[in-house]
Design a protein around this motif. Structure first.
Motif, mmCIF file in Angstrom:
data_model
loop_
_atom_site.group_PDB
_atom_site.id
_atom_site.type_symbol
_atom_site.label_atom_id
_atom_site.label_comp_id
_atom_site.label_asym_id
_atom_site.label_seq_id
_atom_site.Cartn_x
_atom_site.Cartn_y
_atom_site.Cartn_z
ATOM 1 N N ARG A 66 51.130 42.825 44.112
ATOM 2 C CA ARG A 66 50.859 42.534 45.445
ATOM 3 C C ARG A 66 49.172 42.176 45.991
ATOM 4 N N TRP A 67 48.456 42.991 45.417
ATOM 5 C CA TRP A 67 46.962 43.073 45.568
ATOM 6 C C TRP A 67 46.458 41.670 44.810
ATOM 7 N N VAL A 68 47.048 41.348 43.772
ATOM 8 C CA VAL A 68 46.524 40.153 43.137
ATOM 9 C C VAL A 68 46.888 38.890 44.079
ATOM 10 N N GLU A 69 48.034 39.009 44.428
ATOM 11 C CA GLU A 69 48.355 37.852 45.307
ATOM 12 C C GLU A 69 47.735 37.457 46.341
ATOM 13 N N THR A 70 47.153 38.543 47.106
ATOM 14 C CA THR A 70 46.296 38.373 48.147
ATOM 15 C C THR A 70 44.606 38.471 48.062
ATOM 16 N N SER A 71 44.519 38.841 46.875
ATOM 17 C CA SER A 71 42.760 39.103 46.595
ATOM 18 C C SER A 71 42.222 38.724 45.366
ATOM 19 N N TRP A 72 43.015 37.894 44.558
ATOM 20 C CA TRP A 72 42.358 37.432 43.345
ATOM 21 C C TRP A 72 41.575 36.014 43.666
ATOM 22 N N PRO A 73 40.356 36.106 43.014
ATOM 23 C CA PRO A 73 39.896 36.846 41.836
ATOM 24 C C PRO A 73 39.130 38.059 42.669
ATOM 25 N N PRO A 74 38.826 39.070 41.715
ATOM 26 C CA PRO A 74 38.309 40.295 42.672
ATOM 27 C C PRO A 74 36.958 40.179 42.686
ATOM 28 N N GLU A 75 36.412 40.772 43.926
ATOM 29 C CA GLU A 75 35.193 40.810 44.248
ATOM 30 C C GLU A 75 34.528 39.588 44.582
ATOM 31 N N SER A 76 35.456 38.652 45.157
ATOM 32 C CA SER A 76 35.225 37.121 45.175
ATOM 33 C C SER A 76 35.733 36.846 46.763
ATOM 34 N N THR A 77 34.847 36.013 47.464
ATOM 35 C CA THR A 77 35.547 35.619 48.733
ATOM 36 C C THR A 77 36.123 34.504 48.877
ATOM 37 N N ARG A 78 35.925 33.680 47.847
ATOM 38 C CA ARG A 78 36.684 32.336 47.326
ATOM 39 C C ARG A 78 38.054 32.886 46.777
ATOM 40 N N ARG A 79 39.061 32.380 47.513
ATOM 41 C CA ARG A 79 40.417 32.894 46.920
ATOM 42 C C ARG A 79 40.991 31.735 45.971
ATOM 43 N N SER A 80 41.765 32.006 45.065
ATOM 44 C CA SER A 80 42.258 31.271 44.158
ATOM 45 C C SER A 80 43.697 30.876 44.071
ATOM 46 N N ALA A 81 44.171 29.800 43.979
ATOM 47 C CA ALA A 81 45.626 29.364 44.006
ATOM 48 C C ALA A 81 46.247 30.240 42.742
ATOM 49 N N VAL A 82 46.993 31.166 42.846
ATOM 50 C CA VAL A 82 47.511 31.934 41.811
ATOM 51 C C VAL A 82 49.110 32.145 41.791
ATOM 52 N N LEU A 83 49.768 32.199 40.836
ATOM 53 C CA LEU A 83 51.049 32.720 40.491
ATOM 54 C C LEU A 83 50.962 33.979 39.850
ATOM 55 N N VAL A 84 51.932 34.902 40.303
ATOM 56 C CA VAL A 84 51.849 36.218 39.785
ATOM 57 C C VAL A 84 53.175 36.741 39.182
ATOM 58 N N SER A 85 53.420 37.291 38.183
ATOM 59 C CA SER A 85 54.682 37.557 37.713
ATOM 60 C C SER A 85 54.617 38.911 36.776
ATOM 61 N N ARG A 86 55.344 39.789 36.876
ATOM 62 C CA ARG A 86 55.823 40.934 36.361
ATOM 63 C C ARG A 86 56.561 40.951 35.077
ATOM 64 N N GLN A 87 56.107 41.725 34.042
ATOM 65 C CA GLN A 87 56.930 42.026 32.720
ATOM 66 C C GLN A 87 57.115 40.835 32.256
ATOM 67 N N LEU A 88 56.298 40.006 31.874
ATOM 68 C CA LEU A 88 56.382 38.509 31.283
ATOM 69 C C LEU A 88 55.386 38.441 30.226
ATOM 70 N N GLY A 89 55.818 37.701 29.142
ATOM 71 C CA GLY A 89 54.928 37.509 27.586
ATOM 72 C C GLY A 89 55.820 36.785 26.869
ATOM 73 N N THR A 90 55.506 37.209 25.530
ATOM 74 C CA THR A 90 56.017 36.411 24.439
ATOM 75 C C THR A 90 56.777 37.543 23.377
ATOM 76 N N ARG A 91 57.453 37.030 22.444
ATOM 77 C CA ARG A 91 58.218 37.724 21.756
ATOM 78 C C ARG A 91 57.572 39.012 20.987
ATOM 79 N N GLU A 92 56.096 38.652 21.015
ATOM 80 C CA GLU A 92 55.390 39.928 20.141
ATOM 81 C C GLU A 92 54.670 40.858 21.293
ATOM 82 N N ARG A 93 54.694 40.209 22.548
ATOM 83 C CA ARG A 93 53.703 41.203 23.311
ATOM 84 C C ARG A 93 54.041 40.901 25.036
ATOM 85 N N ARG A 94 54.366 41.902 25.645
ATOM 86 C CA ARG A 94 54.818 41.718 27.010
ATOM 87 C C ARG A 94 53.815 42.239 27.974
ATOM 88 N N TRP A 95 53.237 41.791 29.086
ATOM 89 C CA TRP A 95 52.366 42.251 29.802
ATOM 90 C C TRP A 95 52.927 42.622 31.155
#
Length: 342
Positions: free
Chosen positions: A16-45
């Motif tokens: 939720r913080w990333v959705e509202t405040s990304w990138p960190p320590e910046s006043t310019r907000r970016s268009a971002v999509l955020v997902s949980r528990q996503l990755g590849t067969r070898e690695r999940r973030w």
């Protein structure tokens, strides 16, 4: 302190913080999509942040809200502007054409390409050019209590992330201790990995209170990450393909809703506000529960009484249905705000 006593609650607040405040320590907000528990067969973030081009993200909406898998992407990205036999229009996929034909039919059913039959051949035409909407991909590992043992276990995974460079940046998010030197800085983590500490207000209110009524969480960059994008990234077609598939999954799933893996139809399931996030709360346990705990096997699980589900306004099917509708609307609102942000 984040709600609950597991990483699950911390992870929800980080997203939720990333959705509202990304990138960190910046006043310019970016268009971002955020997902949980996503990755590849070898690695999940734990958290994946897709930084988007707003115009490209708006153009991506032409292809629907559901993700395009690898087979559909092969068809949509290569569909011609004029009618053509699909085997002439599409590059050879490296597997039998019958699977491509099936993907063409699926794409037509979803109205992301047009098809017509000429004799015994299926011709295709694009509905719109597939946009270049992904700018960067950022991977975040969430470790609220980053002690020495947790850092050792995480170090190898982070080194893998840096070496494979599927993401452009790699971060570790941990809870702030308020110390002059955060303990995370003293742990043996790869130097290319950024460290972000987050402080959350613990004044948990009811879900019906006004949006933003409590103070927002704050994020502080303790260590800036290095850009790990390879120098030849622009010529690496395989890397581009894997990143686009990852971004499409994030687009279709968004911030993976916990109601899909929990039981909001239980009479004890509630939503509580924590800052600007809505987190699950169990009235029986009197705390924020984890997704693993909130299942039909929970000894405290009680289905909603039938009378709850049969009532009309304002419930329309029971509190559990109402919770699902609320979370779906919030996901849609986040996507709309991302398109309007630059």
């Amino acid at each position: 302190m984040y709600p609950g006593d597991a990483e699950f609650g911390f992870e929800l607040l980080v997203c939720r913080w990333v959705e509202t405040s990304w990138p960190p320590e910046s006043t310019r907000r970016s268009a971002v999509l955020v997902s949980r528990q996503l990755g590849t067969r070898e690695r999940r973030w734990d958290t994946v942040v897709v930084e988007c081009d707003p115009e490209g993200l708006a153009a991506r909406r032409r292809f629907g809200e559901r993700e395009l898998d690898s087979d559909l992407l092969h068809v949509v990205r290569n569909a011609p502007a004029e009618w053509s036999w699909y085997r002439d229009a599409l590059p050879h996929p490296g597997y039998p054409w019958r699977y491509v034909r099936a993907a063409v039919h699926r794409a037509a059913d979803r109205e992301v390409v047009e098809t017509r039959r000429r004799g015994n051949r299926i011709e295709i035409r694009r509905v719109a050019p597939y946009p270049d909407w992904v700018r960067r991909i950022v991977a975040v590992e969430n470790k609220p209590d980053l002690d020495a043992s947790a850092a050792r276990a995480l170090s190898g995974q982070l080194e893998h992330d840096v070496e494979t460079a599927l993401a452009d940046e790699v971060w570790v998010a941990t809870e702030s201790t308020g110390s002059r030197i955060e303990p995370a800085l003293l742990e043996d983590l790869p130097v290319d990995v950024g460290i972000l500490t987050l402080s959350f207000d613990d004044d948990v209110g009811a879900a019906g209170e006004a949006e933003g009524a409590e103070p927002d969480p704050t994020g502080t960059v303790e260590w800036y990450p290095s850009e790990v994008t390879p120098a030849d990234a622009g010529r690496d077609a395989e890397r581009r393909r894997r990143r686009l598939e990852l971004a499409e999954r994030a687009y279709g799933r968004g911030w993976r809703s916990y109601h899909e893996t929990m039981r909001p139809d239980c009479r004890h399931f509630e939503l509580r506000r924590f800052g600007r996030a809505l987190v699950p709360h169990c009235a029986a346990k009197r705390r924020s529960q984890t997704a693993a705990e909130c299942a039909g096997s929970c000894p405290e699980f009680e289905p909603e009484p039938p009378a709850w589900r049969s009532r009309g306004w304002p419930i329309e099917g029971g509190p559990g249905k109402g919770i699902k509708r609320l979370l779906r609307r919030r996901r849609a609102d986040v996507r709309e705000r991302a398109i309007d942000t630059d």
